[in-house]
Structures are given as C-alpha cells and as structure tokens.
Scaffold this motif. Structure first.
Motif, PDB file in Angstrom:
ATOM      1  N   ALA A 299       8.648  76.279  22.688  1.00  0.00           N
ATOM      2  CA  ALA A 299       9.134  75.240  23.594  1.00  0.00           C
ATOM      3  C   ALA A 299      10.648  75.070  23.485  1.00  0.00           C
ATOM      4  CB  ALA A 299       8.436  73.913  23.291  1.00  0.00           C
ATOM      5  N   GLU A 300      11.175  75.129  22.272  1.00  0.00           N
ATOM      6  CA  GLU A 300      12.614  74.969  22.047  1.00  0.00           C
ATOM      7  C   GLU A 300      13.395  76.135  22.639  1.00  0.00           C
ATOM      8  OE1 GLU A 300      16.218  73.315  20.415  1.00  0.00           O
ATOM      9  OE2 GLU A 300      14.251  72.498  20.946  1.00  0.00           O
ATOM     10  N   GLN A 301      12.898  77.346  22.441  1.00  0.00           N
ATOM     11  CA  GLN A 301      13.629  78.536  22.890  1.00  0.00           C
ATOM     12  C   GLN A 301      13.607  78.724  24.405  1.00  0.00           C
ATOM     13  OE1 GLN A 301      11.715  81.640  20.583  1.00  0.00           O
ATOM     14  NE2 GLN A 301      13.104  81.372  18.849  1.00  0.00           N
ATOM     15  N   HIS A 302      12.596  78.144  25.062  1.00  0.00           N
ATOM     16  CA  HIS A 302      12.456  78.393  26.495  1.00  0.00           C
ATOM     17  C   HIS A 302      12.529  77.124  27.334  1.00  0.00           C
ATOM     18  CE1 HIS A 302      11.541  82.630  25.855  1.00  0.00           C
ATOM     19  NE2 HIS A 302      10.818  82.241  24.816  1.00  0.00           N
ATOM     20  N   GLY A 303      13.057  76.045  26.757  1.00  0.00           N
ATOM     21  CA  GLY A 303      13.354  74.848  27.529  1.00  0.00           C
ATOM     22  C   GLY A 303      12.153  74.133  28.104  1.00  0.00           C
ATOM     23  N   CYS A 304      11.072  74.020  27.341  1.00  0.00           N
ATOM     24  CA  CYS A 304       9.856  73.325  27.795  1.00  0.00           C
ATOM     25  C   CYS A 304       9.840  71.930  27.177  1.00  0.00           C
ATOM     26  CB  CYS A 304       8.609  74.108  27.392  1.00  0.00           C
ATOM     27  SG  CYS A 304       8.570  75.796  28.023  1.00  0.00           S
ATOM     28  N   SER A 305      10.453  70.965  27.848  1.00  0.00           N
ATOM     29  CA  SER A 305      10.667  69.642  27.258  1.00  0.00           C
ATOM     30  C   SER A 305       9.366  68.884  27.001  1.00  0.00           C
ATOM     31  CB  SER A 305      11.583  68.815  28.162  1.00  0.00           C
ATOM     32  OG  SER A 305      11.015  68.681  29.458  1.00  0.00           O
ATOM     33  N   HIS A 306       8.425  68.952  27.946  1.00  0.00           N
ATOM     34  CA  HIS A 306       7.163  68.215  27.763  1.00  0.00           C
ATOM     35  C   HIS A 306       6.352  68.804  26.613  1.00  0.00           C
ATOM     36  CE1 HIS A 306       7.738  65.818  31.353  1.00  0.00           C
ATOM     37  NE2 HIS A 306       8.011  66.914  32.044  1.00  0.00           N
ATOM     38  N   LEU A 307       6.323  70.112  26.537  1.00  0.00           N
ATOM     39  CA  LEU A 307       5.605  70.777  25.449  1.00  0.00           C
ATOM     40  C   LEU A 307       6.266  70.475  24.109  1.00  0.00           C
ATOM     41  CD1 LEU A 307       3.334  72.694  24.625  1.00  0.00           C
ATOM     42  CD2 LEU A 307       4.898  74.615  25.052  1.00  0.00           C
ATOM     43  N   LYS A 308       7.583  70.439  24.098  1.00  0.00           N
ATOM     44  CA  LYS A 308       8.307  70.123  22.867  1.00  0.00           C
ATOM     45  C   LYS A 308       7.971  68.721  22.387  1.00  0.00           C
ATOM     46  CE  LYS A 308      12.974  69.544  20.980  1.00  0.00           C
ATOM     47  NZ  LYS A 308      14.437  69.689  21.233  1.00  0.00           N
ATOM     48  N   THR A 309       7.963  67.761  23.300  1.00  0.00           N
ATOM     49  CA  THR A 309       7.639  66.377  22.927  1.00  0.00           C
ATOM     50  C   THR A 309       6.246  66.279  22.327  1.00  0.00           C
ATOM     51  OG1 THR A 309       9.074  65.512  24.675  1.00  0.00           O
ATOM     52  CG2 THR A 309       7.388  64.034  23.813  1.00  0.00           C
ATOM     53  N   ARG A 310       5.285  66.979  22.929  1.00  0.00           N
ATOM     54  CA  ARG A 310       3.916  66.963  22.417  1.00  0.00           C
ATOM     55  C   ARG A 310       3.853  67.560  21.012  1.00  0.00           C
ATOM     56  NH1 ARG A 310      -0.612  64.613  21.350  1.00  0.00           N
ATOM     57  NH2 ARG A 310      -2.402  66.023  21.222  1.00  0.00           N
ATOM     58  N   CYS A 311       4.547  68.661  20.782  1.00  0.00           N
ATOM     59  CA  CYS A 311       4.555  69.303  19.460  1.00  0.00           C
ATOM     60  C   CYS A 311       5.156  68.372  18.406  1.00  0.00           C
ATOM     61  CB  CYS A 311       5.337  70.606  19.509  1.00  0.00           C
ATOM     62  SG  CYS A 311       4.540  71.899  20.485  1.00  0.00           S
ATOM     63  N   VAL A 312       6.255  67.724  18.759  1.00  0.00           N
ATOM     64  CA  VAL A 312       6.901  66.802  17.823  1.00  0.00           C
ATOM     65  C   VAL A 312       5.954  65.666  17.459  1.00  0.00           C
ATOM     66  CG1 VAL A 312       8.781  65.127  17.563  1.00  0.00           C
ATOM     67  CG2 VAL A 312       9.251  67.388  18.526  1.00  0.00           C
ATOM     68  N   GLU A 313       5.234  65.135  18.451  1.00  0.00           N
ATOM     69  CA  GLU A 313       4.284  64.044  18.195  1.00  0.00           C
ATOM     70  C   GLU A 313       3.222  64.471  17.192  1.00  0.00           C
ATOM     71  OE1 GLU A 313       2.722  63.103  22.007  1.00  0.00           O
ATOM     72  OE2 GLU A 313       4.407  61.821  22.597  1.00  0.00           O
ATOM     73  N   VAL A 314       2.661  65.656  17.378  1.00  0.00           N
ATOM     74  CA  VAL A 314       1.600  66.139  16.478  1.00  0.00           C
ATOM     75  C   VAL A 314       2.148  66.411  15.081  1.00  0.00           C
ATOM     76  CG1 VAL A 314      -0.025  68.022  16.070  1.00  0.00           C
ATOM     77  CG2 VAL A 314       0.229  67.082  18.365  1.00  0.00           C
ATOM     78  N   ILE A 315       3.332  66.994  15.009  1.00  0.00           N
ATOM     79  CA  ILE A 315       3.923  67.299  13.703  1.00  0.00           C
ATOM     80  C   ILE A 315       4.218  66.022  12.932  1.00  0.00           C
ATOM     81  CG2 ILE A 315       5.965  68.254  12.559  1.00  0.00           C
ATOM     82  CD1 ILE A 315       6.055  70.388  14.747  1.00  0.00           C
ATOM     83  N   VAL A 316       4.820  65.042  13.593  1.00  0.00           N
ATOM     84  CA  VAL A 316       5.170  63.785  12.923  1.00  0.00           C
ATOM     85  C   VAL A 316       3.916  63.059  12.434  1.00  0.00           C
ATOM     86  CG1 VAL A 316       6.148  61.485  13.303  1.00  0.00           C
ATOM     87  CG2 VAL A 316       7.344  63.497  14.137  1.00  0.00           C
ATOM     88  N   ALA A 317       2.851  63.115  13.213  1.00  0.00           N
ATOM     89  CA  ALA A 317       1.609  62.434  12.840  1.00  0.00           C
ATOM     90  C   ALA A 317       0.857  63.161  11.718  1.00  0.00           C
ATOM     91  CB  ALA A 317       0.705  62.282  14.058  1.00  0.00           C
ATOM     92  N   ASN A 318       1.160  64.451  11.514  1.00  0.00           N
ATOM     93  CA  ASN A 318       0.441  65.235  10.498  1.00  0.00           C
ATOM     94  C   ASN A 318       1.427  66.079   9.698  1.00  0.00           C
ATOM     95  OD1 ASN A 318      -2.545  64.900  11.688  1.00  0.00           O
ATOM     96  ND2 ASN A 318      -1.166  65.386  13.386  1.00  0.00           N
ATOM     97  N   LEU A 319       2.536  65.474   9.304  1.00  0.00           N
ATOM     98  CA  LEU A 319       3.658  66.228   8.744  1.00  0.00           C
ATOM     99  C   LEU A 319       3.275  67.043   7.517  1.00  0.00           C
ATOM    100  CD1 LEU A 319       6.596  66.925   8.999  1.00  0.00           C
ATOM    101  CD2 LEU A 319       7.178  64.896   7.680  1.00  0.00           C
ATOM    102  N   GLU A 320       2.586  66.438   6.551  1.00  0.00           N
ATOM    103  CA  GLU A 320       2.252  67.156   5.323  1.00  0.00           C
ATOM    104  C   GLU A 320       1.383  68.371   5.601  1.00  0.00           C
ATOM    105  OE1 GLU A 320       0.621  64.613   2.380  1.00  0.00           O
ATOM    106  OE2 GLU A 320       2.391  63.307   2.258  1.00  0.00           O
ATOM    107  N   ALA A 321       0.408  68.218   6.468  1.00  0.00           N
ATOM    108  CA  ALA A 321      -0.483  69.334   6.787  1.00  0.00           C
ATOM    109  C   ALA A 321       0.262  70.432   7.530  1.00  0.00           C
ATOM    110  CB  ALA A 321      -1.668  68.838   7.618  1.00  0.00           C
TER     111      ALA A 321
END
Length: 351
Positions: A299-321
């Motif tokens: 998402a970062e490399q190809h400018g997909c803003s909505h996909l990037k936001t979704r990935c960040v949400e999942v990572i932040v909610a499950n950071l340790e895993a």
C-alpha cells in the motif's frame, strides 16, 4: 369485469448501527456537541445521523442521549410536497441478552437540504449507566429510516427494446478478439511467453500504453515489446481485464489474494486505475495479523491510502503479534518511513 390493481407508492427501508465508546467521557460534552454517522444514502437522497450524548431533556441533572436526522441532498423543485420520512431509533444490547430498547419515532417532511428531524432522548444518562445496554463504557444505537417514494407510472405499451434488446456482449467479443489474436499488431514477450494484442485497445485503457505506442517511445515502431519484472500469468490477467473489464483470477480460492497483490503492482505500473482499485478492495478484506505488515508495504509503495489505513489499524490493534511476523521485518527493512504513521496511530489509540 375484473378490476386492476395499480401501486402508486413504495417504502424504501434501511437500517444501520453505530457504536459510541467512552460514554463516561461524553459527560463533558455540551448539549450541542454530537457524533456523526457520515453520509447515508437512502431512496436517492443523502442523510446524516447525529448522536448527542449529553442533551438536556428537562429538569436538573436530567440529560440524555438524543438523535437527529439531517437531509444533505437538495430536494427537486418538482417535489413541492417534500420527502416524507419516518425515523426511529433503538438501543441495542451487543450480547443479545436484552431486547432492543425502543426510543422515539418521528415522521417528518423534508423540503430542503439541511432540514432536521429531532428525536427526544433515547434514554436518560443515569438510566443508561445502570442498564444492560452500556457495555465496557460503550453503547450501540440502531437507527431506521423509512422513506415514502412514488412509483413511476408504467407505460401501457412496450418499446421493442424492452424485449428484443439483449445485454451487451462487448466484453465477450473483445475477450474473444484477445484470445484469437485477430488483427493483433503488437506482441508482448513476458519471460519467454508471448501475448498478441491491439495497440489501439491498450491505448484506450492506459495512458502508459498510449505513450508507448503513440508517443515518442521506441515501442511505437516495434511490433514486439519485452516486458520485464512481471509474471506471464499476471500480464495475461491484466490484458484480460483491459479487454473485458473483469478479473476472474481474483476470485480463485487458492491464489486470489496473491494474484491481487501482483495485479495491483501491474495496474499501478500501467496506470489502470480501475483494476488497481479492485485489487485494493480485494486485499482490504483480507488484512489480518499475518498479512497486515506485508500488505502495508504494498500500500505504501503504490499509493493505496485506504488500504494503508486499514493495515495500520490492524497492526496497532495487534502490535505484539504483528511484530513476530516475517512481513513486519520486511516492512521495517523496505519502508521505515511508515514507522511515523504507526507511532502516531499508537499514540492516538492510547489517548
């Protein structure tokens, strides 16, 4: 003689649920502060629901949760009588143990953009605090909109096209043209595999191909074009989409997600925005702990803003895993700049 029945109106019905977290903090809000649902399209009009968690309902210390419905669309002048809507709300127990608590219901005639229908308090704040509808300092509201709409009067006679006009077969015909290679004027070579195509069709769907074949690039004069850094199956799927506007490979159970990743890169490379968005949507649904970091790189490399936001949400909610996955190591190695976005998201979540 038997009578005929003609229906003049119909009711368009739609319901949505919203969840308000941090109920205890909302006591600091003013009576005019609200949370909004965003735009909600029903019956051809845009609507917005606002939840006021600290609205006075009379008397000392008698604030409650109230709801307003706003019309955001212009009402056509032809509808001088306005748009007739019934609006109602329920408090929902997410566990399903309690029956929904029925709040107020209102019928209103909206005549212009900005008109508002106000529902009195769903429940007093004190009552909500002791009820079973408040779970983990959060409550859920389900609101329903019923819109009365006139049914267009049907013509008594039928035009020939009503029965004789078949659905468009253009995608099928173009797909057949691609498969047979009839009239092809360019050949792509991808890792030794050849694909015949038509420059005009490719250029009509991609500005990159327009520049290659009808600009000043060398491919303009060459009947053979070598494509590097792409798998033959991916290039073939992209050509199929260009001709037919469909990508059946994305729906395969075994490798649909992997194909979506590769096709997104290809679509971005050749400026096929519709295909890129379809792939982004496919990957959006599959973001989880195991895939979030790797998908964030894409998402970062190809400018997909909505996909990037979704990935960040999942990572932040499950950071340790997520930090234990190979994808996270790849993310840190290839896109260290996204660390700032992750840190901001983590900080915002804590606050």
């Amino acid at each position: 003689m038997a009578s005929t029945l003609e229906t003049l109106t119909e009711v368009v019905h739609s319901s949505k649920q919203i969840k308000i977290r941090g109920f205890s903090v909302t006591s600091a809000m003013t009576e005019d502060d609200f949370f909004t649902s965003g735009r909600w399209k029903v019956g051809g009009y845009d609507w917005e629901v606002r939840v006021l968690p600290n609205k006075p309902i009379g008397g000392h210390n008698r604030n409650g949760v109230a709801v307003k419905l706003y019309c955001l669309s212009e009402v056509p002048t032809a509808k001088a009588s306005g748009v007739k809507v019934n609006f109602s709300c329920l408090l929902i127990d997410p566990t399903g143990k309690l029956k929904p608590f029925e709040g107020d219901s209102s019928t209103y005639n909206f005549k212009r953009s900005g008109d508002c229908s106000y529902l009195h308090a769903l429940m007093k704040r004190n009552d909500l605090q002791t009820s079973g509808y408040l779970k983990d300092d959060a409550f859920t509201v389900e609101y329903t909109l019923k819109l009365l709409r006139e049914v267009p009067i049907k013509a008594t006679t039928h035009r020939p096209a009503d029965y004789l006009l078949p659905s468009s077969a253009l995608p099928h015909h173009l797909g057949d043209l691609l498969q047979k290679g009839t009239g092809a004027d360019v050949t792509f070579v991808v890792s030794g595999e050849s694909f015949r195509a038509h420059k005009a069709i490719l250029a009509s769907r991609s500005l990159v191909f327009t520049a290659e074949f009808f600009g000043y690039m060398k491919e303009k004069r060459s009947p053979v074009v070598e494509v590097k850094d792409m798998r033959p199956a991916v290039f073939g799927a992209m050509l199929h989409f260009i001709y037919t506007d469909s990508a059946p490979e994305l729906h395969r159970a075994d490798d649909g997600t992997a194909m979506a990743q590769h096709l997104l890169v290809a679509a971005d490379r050749y400026g096929i925005d519709r295909l890129k968005l379809i792939c982004e949507d496919k990957l959006y649904d599959g973001v989880c702990v195991d895939t979030a970091a790797m998908t964030l790189v894409l998402a970062e490399q190809h400018g997909c803003s909505h996909l990037k936001t979704r990935c960040v949400e999942v990572i932040v909610a499950n950071l340790e895993a997520v930090m234990t996955t190979e994808g996270y190591k790849h993310l840190m190695a290839t896109c260290p700049s996204v660390m700032n976005d992750l840190l901001k998201a983590v900080h915002g979540r804590k606050n």
